[in-house]
Design an enzyme around this catalytic site. Structure first.
Site, PDB file in Angstrom:
ATOM      1  N   GLY A 157      -3.239   5.191   2.436  1.00 25.10           N
ATOM      2  CA  GLY A 157      -4.235   4.245   2.954  1.00 25.10           C
ATOM      3  C   GLY A 157      -4.229   4.128   4.468  1.00 25.10           C
ATOM      4  O   GLY A 157      -3.452   4.802   5.157  1.00 25.10           O
ATOM      5  N   ASP A 192       1.387   7.821  -3.438  1.00 25.02           N
ATOM      6  CA  ASP A 192       0.060   7.246  -3.687  1.00 25.02           C
ATOM      7  C   ASP A 192      -0.391   7.714  -5.063  1.00 25.02           C
ATOM      8  O   ASP A 192       0.325   8.426  -5.756  1.00 25.02           O
ATOM      9  CB  ASP A 192      -0.933   7.656  -2.572  1.00 25.02           C
ATOM     10  CG  ASP A 192      -2.003   6.579  -2.385  1.00 25.02           C
ATOM     11  OD1 ASP A 192      -1.960   5.880  -1.350  1.00 25.02           O
ATOM     12  OD2 ASP A 192      -2.827   6.400  -3.307  1.00 25.02           O
ATOM     13  N   TYR A 218     -10.259 -10.641  -3.431  1.00 28.04           N
ATOM     14  CA  TYR A 218      -9.172 -10.103  -2.588  1.00 28.04           C
ATOM     15  C   TYR A 218      -8.363 -11.244  -1.973  1.00 28.04           C
ATOM     16  O   TYR A 218      -7.134 -11.265  -2.042  1.00 28.04           O
ATOM     17  CB  TYR A 218      -9.801  -9.248  -1.498  1.00 28.04           C
ATOM     18  CG  TYR A 218      -8.872  -8.751  -0.431  1.00 28.04           C
ATOM     19  CD1 TYR A 218      -8.946  -9.256   0.860  1.00 28.04           C
ATOM     20  CD2 TYR A 218      -7.937  -7.755  -0.688  1.00 28.04           C
ATOM     21  CE1 TYR A 218      -8.113  -8.789   1.860  1.00 28.04           C
ATOM     22  CE2 TYR A 218      -7.104  -7.272   0.314  1.00 28.04           C
ATOM     23  CZ  TYR A 218      -7.203  -7.795   1.587  1.00 28.04           C
ATOM     24  OH  TYR A 218      -6.381  -7.334   2.576  1.00 28.04           O
ATOM     25  N   LYS A 241      -4.425 -12.430  -2.564  1.00 28.58           N
ATOM     26  CA  LYS A 241      -3.476 -12.568  -1.458  1.00 28.58           C
ATOM     27  C   LYS A 241      -2.871 -13.975  -1.450  1.00 28.58           C
ATOM     28  O   LYS A 241      -1.683 -14.167  -1.215  1.00 28.58           O
ATOM     29  CB  LYS A 241      -4.151 -12.265  -0.116  1.00 28.58           C
ATOM     30  CG  LYS A 241      -4.534 -10.800   0.060  1.00 28.58           C
ATOM     31  CD  LYS A 241      -3.330  -9.878  -0.118  1.00 28.58           C
ATOM     32  CE  LYS A 241      -3.675  -8.417   0.093  1.00 28.58           C
ATOM     33  NZ  LYS A 241      -2.514  -7.520  -0.139  1.00 28.58           N
TER      34      LYS A 241
END
Ligand code: VAH
Length: 316
Positions: A9, A32, A140, A144
């Site tokens: 990423g 990954d 998202y 978090k």
């Protein structure tokens, strides 16, 4: 030995190179879910690891005698709004697998990235404090916020040494970002070199906290190297460098490319950006473990344009 999950990423790839520099190639395992980042795969030890599969993570940890994990795999804000349950599953299952390996004592230290996306429309937007109202409106951001609570819980109840940073938008040139709302701030530099023009998906005055990748990587290294007792925040530290708007980025680019042109066509990502802070108070990080940024907008713009013009000159 160190394992980076999600090494392909935007942050993971540059983190891999930096950690190999610091700890030696053989002590850093990049992983990954696919081989598609061939430059990374061919640059050192690389394993396929499915972050959502506990066995996949465990096999790699045992094979390479891993004691530190940087969990960089996640689905970001814009993509997460298209696939809410996939974002929840990936971002949460991967975190539990890593936290549980640490709880069992197999892993000694964990880094997990949070984001300014934990803050929502009811959070004070200027100099957002470390402890504040958090009603994130993106999946998202919800992952978090939940993830931060679990990190703090595992530290307090099981003594897990997990450390985290609430990253702002991160600007880099080596690897493209993957589906974030702040991606405009990377795309604009590429387009400045390739087309001298950019159609921005956010409004010109959308102010967001941002950071050059070198500052972000330095912050991760400094936090992970800090003595455990100095790391007082175990949910996630506010972290900031600059707060900029698309208009300010385009003005900084024009100092180098005078005929650069920008246009604005806000899309669904404007709604996301409007829920996030404009600037962040990161005084705890500066006090607890000496955080300090090195790149302002002009210095970052010079670095981005210099490296991207070299990169694209090679492929012409
Ligand atoms: C995103 N780049 O846009 C990420 C980051 C603060 C933004 O979390 O989703």
């Amino acid at each position: 030995k160190i394992l980076i999950i999600g090494a392909a990423g935007q942050i993971g790839s540059e983190l891999t190179y930096k950690l190999r520099e610091l700890h030696g190639d053989d002590n850093v395992i990049a992983s990954d879910i696919t081989y598609e980042n061939t430059a990374l795969v061919n640059s050192g030890i690389f394993e396929i690891v499915d972050a959502q599969d506990q066995a996949s993570v465990r096999i790699c940890v045992d094979k390479h005698k891993i004691d530190t994990i940087y969990l960089m795999a996640a689905m970001l804000s814009a993509t997460g709004e298209k696939y809410p349950m996939k974002a929840w599953d990936l971002n949460m299952n991967s975190l539990f697998h890593v936290l549980n390996l640490a709880k069992e004592g197999i892993i000694k230290k964990v880094f997990w990235p949070s984001s300014i996306a934990v803050f929502g429309p009811t959070t004070p937007k200027v100099d957002t404090p470390q402890h504040s109202i958090m009603e994130p409106s993106t999946v998202y951001g919800i992952t978090k916020q939940a993830g931060e609570r679990w990190c703090d819980y595992y530290h307090k109840n099981y003594g897990v040494d997990v450390r985290s940073l609430r990253f702002p938008g991160i600007i880099s040139w080596k690897t493209m970002p993957g589906g974030g709302t702040t991606d405009y701030a990377v795309e604009i530099y590429h387009q400045a070199i390739l087309d001298k023009s950019y159609e921005c998906f956010l409004k010109e005055d959308t102010e967001l906290p941002m950071m050059f990748m070198d500052d972000a990587i330095n912050a991760m290294v400094e936090l992970m190297d800090a003595a455990s007792e100095t790391v007082k925040i175990r949910s996630s530290y506010n972290l900031a460098a600059i707060s900029i708007t698309p208009k300010e980025v385009s003005e900084a680019i024009k100092k180098h490319i005078p005929d650069f042109r920008i246009s604005y066509s806000p899309d669904f990502r404007q709604k996301i950006a409007d829920t996030w802070p404009k600037s962040i108070d990161d005084s705890e990080a500066r006090t607890d473990w000496g955080w300090n940024q090195k790149f302002d907008l002009d210095k970052m713009t010079e670095e981005m344009l210099k490296n991207l013009s070299e990169k694209y000159a090679k492929v012409k």
